[in-house]
Scaffold this active site. Sequence first.
Site, PDB file in Angstrom:
ATOM      1  N   SER A 128       0.812  -1.218   0.000  1.00 61.04           N
ATOM      2  CA  SER A 128       0.000   0.000   0.000  1.00 61.04           C
ATOM      3  C   SER A 128       0.842   1.262   0.000  1.00 61.04           C
ATOM      4  CB  SER A 128      -0.922   0.002   1.225  1.00 61.04           C
ATOM      5  OG  SER A 128      -0.162  -0.137   2.410  1.00 61.04           O
ATOM      6  N   ILE A 129       2.020   1.222   0.605  1.00 58.77           N
ATOM      7  CA  ILE A 129       2.861   2.410   0.736  1.00 58.77           C
ATOM      8  C   ILE A 129       3.968   2.441  -0.307  1.00 58.77           C
ATOM      9  CG2 ILE A 129       4.433   3.657   2.274  1.00 58.77           C
ATOM     10  CD1 ILE A 129       1.572   3.868   3.133  1.00 58.77           C
ATOM     11  N   ALA A 130       4.532   1.282  -0.614  1.00 55.68           N
ATOM     12  CA  ALA A 130       5.694   1.224  -1.511  1.00 55.68           C
ATOM     13  C   ALA A 130       5.674  -0.092  -2.263  1.00 55.68           C
ATOM     14  CB  ALA A 130       6.986   1.373  -0.710  1.00 55.68           C
ATOM     15  N   GLN A 131       6.612  -0.221  -3.199  1.00 56.32           N
ATOM     16  CA  GLN A 131       6.802  -1.486  -3.892  1.00 56.32           C
ATOM     17  C   GLN A 131       8.297  -1.791  -3.973  1.00 56.32           C
ATOM     18  OE1 GLN A 131       4.756  -0.820  -7.602  1.00 56.32           O
ATOM     19  NE2 GLN A 131       6.654  -0.500  -8.743  1.00 56.32           N
ATOM     20  N   LYS A 146      13.397  -0.673  -2.347  1.00 54.58           N
ATOM     21  CA  LYS A 146      12.040  -0.287  -1.951  1.00 54.58           C
ATOM     22  C   LYS A 146      11.814   1.168  -2.334  1.00 54.58           C
ATOM     23  CE  LYS A 146       8.854  -0.554   1.955  1.00 54.58           C
ATOM     24  NZ  LYS A 146       8.686  -0.985   3.372  1.00 54.58           N
ATOM     25  N   ASP A 281       4.100  -4.645  12.689  1.00 53.18           N
ATOM     26  CA  ASP A 281       3.355  -4.897  11.448  1.00 53.18           C
ATOM     27  C   ASP A 281       3.630  -6.330  11.002  1.00 53.18           C
ATOM     28  OD1 ASP A 281       1.630  -4.259   9.413  1.00 53.18           O
ATOM     29  OD2 ASP A 281       3.131  -3.292   8.166  1.00 53.18           O
TER      30      ASP A 281
END
Length: 541
Positions: A128-131, A146, A281
Amino acid sequence: MHSVFRLFQTLRILLHYRLEELIPAHYRNLRLCCRLFGGWRRAATTPLGVRIREALQKLGPIQVKFGQALSTRRDLLPDFIANELVKLQDQVPPFPGVQAQQQIEQALQAPIHTLFADFSLEPLASASIAQVHAATLPDGTQVVVKVVRPDILGTIRRDLQLLLLIARLIQRVIPDARRLHLIELVQDYDKIIHDELDLMREAANCTLLRRNFTGSDLLYVPQIYWNYTCETVMVQERIYGTPVDQVDTLREQGIQIPQLAERGVEIFFTQVFRDNFFHADMHPGNIFVGADGRYLGVDFGIMGTLTRTDQRYLAENLLAFFHRDYYKIAELHITSGWVPSGTRITEFEAAIRTVSEPIWQRPISEISFGQFLLRLFQTARRFRMEIQPQLVLLQKTLLNIEGLGRQLYPDLDLWQTAKPFLERWLADQVGPRAFAQRIRASLPALSETLPELPQLAHQALQHVSHQTQHLQAQQAAIQHGQDRLAQHQRSQRRILVGSSLLLGGILLSLTGQPLWPDQLYLSWLLIAIGCGSLLYSLFRS
């Protein structure tokens, strides 16, 4: 207005995917209103689980993270929904690899071919934030890169404003909801998600966790390459392992699943109590298992810490729970101020016992923690127990641990696995060993100040002497002031009496009627005494 617009946009997306089906059937009027608002549409042919996942992806990163948390709670969700939400952990639709390359080159201020010997435009995983993209350093080291999603900050800000608006409305409309600290929770999450956007912070978290578990046979944390890391790009060692939720594959590799589950619990409690720095997380998309049976961790954007008071409080509550000492739990809650001081401890103890006893000596597979948490919430509402925002991350992590435990080894006894660890930790904190450690830790400071102790003692005695003299002078001044005030009050009383006598004598002599000799004598006597009293007061002042 932005928040109101976002609210209507959210409703439109939910209704576009026909998610009004989630509303219980007995709320027919609410369902009808939703259908009227969304317009008449054809019946949905896509499975409900797919529609829920696609709606969360459409809504944005915050909603995707919510789906990630739900994906581990198979006790609360049917399998056809949980199986779809699992895809949110690392299968969020990616953004183009060329765009990721441009962002890397802009952030690191160098062409991609000079930074890496090889860079794959096809992402390994997308969240959701990065790939993440695979790459190779010029020296041949295999790494992953990242990259934060472009233009994500604006979307996050809009969603956070919406959450804050909803929290304020709930607390304004429902006064009892104030004890949940909804506004504080949204503000804390605001800080957490902005910290997660800073990859420099994540890299620092990764480095610290790696140092905490150096040489450990429980957890391996990849290395960070700081020369290639900035706020929007992070490069770390590439690791190879099996996702922790692929239990059948792990069994085929010879991994002992019960031992793996117990090690997961041990890692969590080691991070919380030994290091006071825990991975907050821990969904299956961030945890892998190596060929040697060690856990492999990634994605350290959200880390949690507790104060020493919180650590001690949590450990004592858990141990009291393990020993079924519900009176101690109630006492700790009242002492800490979580419930009002006027709460009757025996009633609170009985309520905690009612909630806790049914889960004892049963494997996780037979325990519904959803129902357990619901009962705790009802108890909290009855006794006005306040939610503690500083423990929200820990509670979230505990739920993730439970979800992983269900997937790995449903018969895991979470309590008996944690109890010995907590007993050892508390013994180290309050026993003779802890006292000796604190003395040993303070010896360097004591060795520096010990030669100065005579001078410090002399200065302290002089300070005490000066303070005593100053206090005595203040007391003498106060006493003098009190004497003057008493003298002034006496003078005021004499003036009042003298004035009254003088006025009475004058009025008696001016009556206009013939005065008897004794009346005339009395009037002159009153005048004389009044004048004398006034003159005496004047000279005394």
